[in-house]
Design a protein around this motif. Sequence first.
Motif, PDB file in Angstrom:
ATOM      1  N   UNK A  67     -10.484  12.656  -7.426  1.00 36.73           N
ATOM      2  CA  UNK A  67     -10.210  11.309  -6.933  1.00 36.73           C
ATOM      3  C   UNK A  67     -10.487  11.219  -5.437  1.00 36.73           C
ATOM      4  N   UNK A  68     -10.774  10.028  -4.936  1.00 29.79           N
ATOM      5  CA  UNK A  68     -10.940   9.862  -3.491  1.00 29.79           C
ATOM      6  C   UNK A  68      -9.639  10.153  -2.749  1.00 29.79           C
ATOM      7  N   UNK A  69      -9.760  10.529  -1.490  1.00 30.61           N
ATOM      8  CA  UNK A  69      -8.581  10.721  -0.658  1.00 30.61           C
ATOM      9  C   UNK A  69      -7.839   9.416  -0.438  1.00 30.61           C
ATOM     10  N   UNK A  81     -21.837   2.730  -5.368  1.00 31.85           N
ATOM     11  CA  UNK A  81     -20.900   2.088  -4.457  1.00 31.85           C
ATOM     12  C   UNK A  81     -19.681   2.991  -4.326  1.00 31.85           C
ATOM     13  N   UNK A  82     -19.355   3.397  -3.127  1.00 28.97           N
ATOM     14  CA  UNK A  82     -18.277   4.357  -2.883  1.00 28.97           C
ATOM     15  C   UNK A  82     -17.048   3.628  -2.345  1.00 28.97           C
ATOM     16  N   UNK A  83     -15.919   3.810  -3.012  1.00 28.99           N
ATOM     17  CA  UNK A  83     -14.669   3.193  -2.576  1.00 28.99           C
ATOM     18  C   UNK A  83     -13.522   4.180  -2.704  1.00 28.99           C
ATOM     19  N   UNK A  84     -12.404   3.813  -2.100  1.00 26.04           N
ATOM     20  CA  UNK A  84     -11.167   4.506  -2.403  1.00 26.04           C
ATOM     21  C   UNK A  84     -10.677   4.092  -3.775  1.00 26.04           C
ATOM     22  N   UNK A  85      -9.564   4.664  -4.198  1.00 24.93           N
ATOM     23  CA  UNK A  85      -9.076   4.405  -5.554  1.00 24.93           C
ATOM     24  C   UNK A  85      -8.147   3.210  -5.631  1.00 24.93           C
ATOM     25  N   UNK A  86      -7.748   2.640  -4.478  1.00 26.18           N
ATOM     26  CA  UNK A  86      -6.809   1.520  -4.476  1.00 26.18           C
ATOM     27  C   UNK A  86      -7.195   0.573  -3.345  1.00 26.18           C
ATOM     28  N   UNK A  87      -6.978  -0.721  -3.578  1.00 24.86           N
ATOM     29  CA  UNK A  87      -7.240  -1.729  -2.553  1.00 24.86           C
ATOM     30  C   UNK A  87      -5.935  -2.083  -1.842  1.00 24.86           C
ATOM     31  N   UNK A 130      -7.777  -7.793   0.721  1.00 27.08           N
ATOM     32  CA  UNK A 130      -7.632  -6.357   0.506  1.00 27.08           C
ATOM     33  C   UNK A 130      -8.978  -5.648   0.541  1.00 27.08           C
ATOM     34  N   UNK A 131      -8.929  -4.363   0.891  1.00 29.26           N
ATOM     35  CA  UNK A 131     -10.120  -3.528   0.864  1.00 29.26           C
ATOM     36  C   UNK A 131      -9.822  -2.174   0.261  1.00 29.26           C
ATOM     37  N   UNK A 132     -10.770  -1.651  -0.481  1.00 25.88           N
ATOM     38  CA  UNK A 132     -10.625  -0.306  -1.060  1.00 25.88           C
ATOM     39  C   UNK A 132     -11.246   0.700  -0.090  1.00 25.88           C
ATOM     40  N   UNK A 133     -10.554   0.896   1.025  1.00 25.72           N
ATOM     41  CA  UNK A 133     -11.044   1.746   2.111  1.00 25.72           C
ATOM     42  C   UNK A 133     -11.353   3.156   1.608  1.00 25.72           C
ATOM     43  N   UNK A 134     -12.414   3.750   2.183  1.00 31.15           N
ATOM     44  CA  UNK A 134     -12.804   5.095   1.778  1.00 31.15           C
ATOM     45  C   UNK A 134     -12.792   6.019   2.993  1.00 31.15           C
ATOM     46  N   UNK A 135     -12.349   7.239   2.769  1.00 26.57           N
ATOM     47  CA  UNK A 135     -12.341   8.260   3.804  1.00 26.57           C
ATOM     48  C   UNK A 135     -13.776   8.726   4.040  1.00 26.57           C
ATOM     49  N   UNK A 136     -14.215   8.726   5.291  1.00 27.36           N
ATOM     50  CA  UNK A 136     -15.573   9.163   5.621  1.00 27.36           C
ATOM     51  C   UNK A 136     -15.836  10.596   5.180  1.00 27.36           C
ATOM     52  N   UNK A 137     -14.771  11.399   5.072  1.00 33.96           N
ATOM     53  CA  UNK A 137     -14.940  12.770   4.601  1.00 33.96           C
ATOM     54  C   UNK A 137     -15.355  12.803   3.138  1.00 33.96           C
ATOM     55  N   UNK A 138     -14.921  11.810   2.365  1.00 34.21           N
ATOM     56  CA  UNK A 138     -15.373  11.711   0.977  1.00 34.21           C
ATOM     57  C   UNK A 138     -16.825  11.268   0.903  1.00 34.21           C
ATOM     58  N   UNK A 160     -13.243 -12.867   2.031  1.00 34.45           N
ATOM     59  CA  UNK A 160     -13.528 -13.597   0.797  1.00 34.45           C
ATOM     60  C   UNK A 160     -13.228 -12.789  -0.462  1.00 34.45           C
ATOM     61  N   UNK A 161     -12.874 -11.507  -0.294  1.00 34.37           N
ATOM     62  CA  UNK A 161     -12.470 -10.691  -1.432  1.00 34.37           C
ATOM     63  C   UNK A 161     -13.495  -9.702  -1.941  1.00 34.37           C
ATOM     64  N   UNK A 162     -14.648  -9.609  -1.276  1.00 35.10           N
ATOM     65  CA  UNK A 162     -15.716  -8.760  -1.790  1.00 35.10           C
ATOM     66  C   UNK A 162     -15.487  -7.272  -1.548  1.00 35.10           C
ATOM     67  N   UNK A 163     -14.505  -6.919  -0.740  1.00 30.47           N
ATOM     68  CA  UNK A 163     -14.242  -5.502  -0.458  1.00 30.47           C
ATOM     69  C   UNK A 163     -13.096  -4.935  -1.282  1.00 30.47           C
ATOM     70  N   UNK A 164     -12.550  -5.725  -2.189  1.00 29.65           N
ATOM     71  CA  UNK A 164     -11.380  -5.301  -2.955  1.00 29.65           C
ATOM     72  C   UNK A 164     -11.738  -4.427  -4.152  1.00 29.65           C
ATOM     73  N   UNK A 165     -12.965  -4.550  -4.624  1.00 25.65           N
ATOM     74  CA  UNK A 165     -13.379  -3.837  -5.830  1.00 25.65           C
ATOM     75  C   UNK A 165     -13.275  -2.322  -5.642  1.00 25.65           C
ATOM     76  N   UNK A 166     -12.898  -1.615  -6.698  1.00 21.94           N
ATOM     77  CA  UNK A 166     -12.901  -0.150  -6.690  1.00 21.94           C
ATOM     78  C   UNK A 166     -13.897   0.362  -7.719  1.00 21.94           C
ATOM     79  N   UNK A 167     -14.448   1.547  -7.450  1.00 23.32           N
ATOM     80  CA  UNK A 167     -15.370   2.185  -8.387  1.00 23.32           C
ATOM     81  C   UNK A 167     -14.915   3.607  -8.656  1.00 23.32           C
ATOM     82  N   UNK A 168     -15.520   4.237  -9.657  1.00 24.15           N
ATOM     83  CA  UNK A 168     -15.191   5.631  -9.980  1.00 24.15           C
ATOM     84  C   UNK A 168     -16.277   6.584  -9.498  1.00 24.15           C
TER      85      UNK A 168
END
Length: 281
Positions: A262-264, A185-191, A157-165, A245-253
């Motif tokens: 909240x992120x888009x 570290x910038x992430x979306x709100x869900x993985x 899983x990945x906590x994808x982020x919108x480039x607009x954010x 390996x799971x390193x992209x799953x983390x979310x941040x605020x």
Amino acid sequence: MAKTLVIGANGTVGTELVKLLIAQGHDVRKATSKAVKDPARDVHLNLVSGEGLAQAFAGVSKVFLLCPPGYTNHDELLKPAIDAAKAQGVQKLVLMTAMGANADESAPLRKAEVHLQNSGLAYNIIRPNWFMQNFNTFWIQGILEHGKIFLPLGASKGSFIDARDIAAVAAQLLSKDDFNNRDFDLTGSVALDHDEVAKILSAATGRTITYEDIPPDVLLGGLLQAGLPKPYAEFLLLILSYFKAGYSERTTDAVQTILGRAPGTLEQYARDYRSAWVTAS
């Protein structure tokens, strides 16, 4: 308002950032490695050759900096830009790297980050996770031609982020000093895994889009066929292995902290970019 230099102004983040900065009253100077079409707004700068460094930073008080795509020697390209910014009296520099860049002190991106942190410049470092916009750029061919997302990522899983954010965060950091000398570290709100991504894209487009896990060497062959330099293609495979390996799953605020919202969501992104995937249907 500040004269602000945006490096990568025609890229996925930079295009949105320029719009936001102009709306906020910044006098924006756009750096381009190509021929300058609008001397009043554009300035020539080639980070690879170093051509135009002093001129690009002259009279600038704020800078957005990132490494041009296609290269793996990030520190060799970014350090001279940081030094030029300091020499020209830049007040603040916002550097965009990538989530995980600080996991290895010997990594080229991390060396660039440390160089900025030790420069004496006021700074922010933003490390976005994988862009949502990759699905309408890098990974779009498989979607258009086969209705499939082809990647070697299994069920990770990945906590994808919108480039607009990302652009909105950069604009805020360039406009205010509340968060000076901090990294985020910038992430979306869900993985999400790629099966979930495919379902969201299907719902937005009315097409049947699925995810197919492929061997890494198959993707490597496709990247090379598309014309990517081999070192950069191999670098992409390496960072995709970290995703698996799971390193992209983390979310941040971080987005919430900086923007107060909240992120888009991927659902909103899919609706906004729907036309990218329906052109072949």
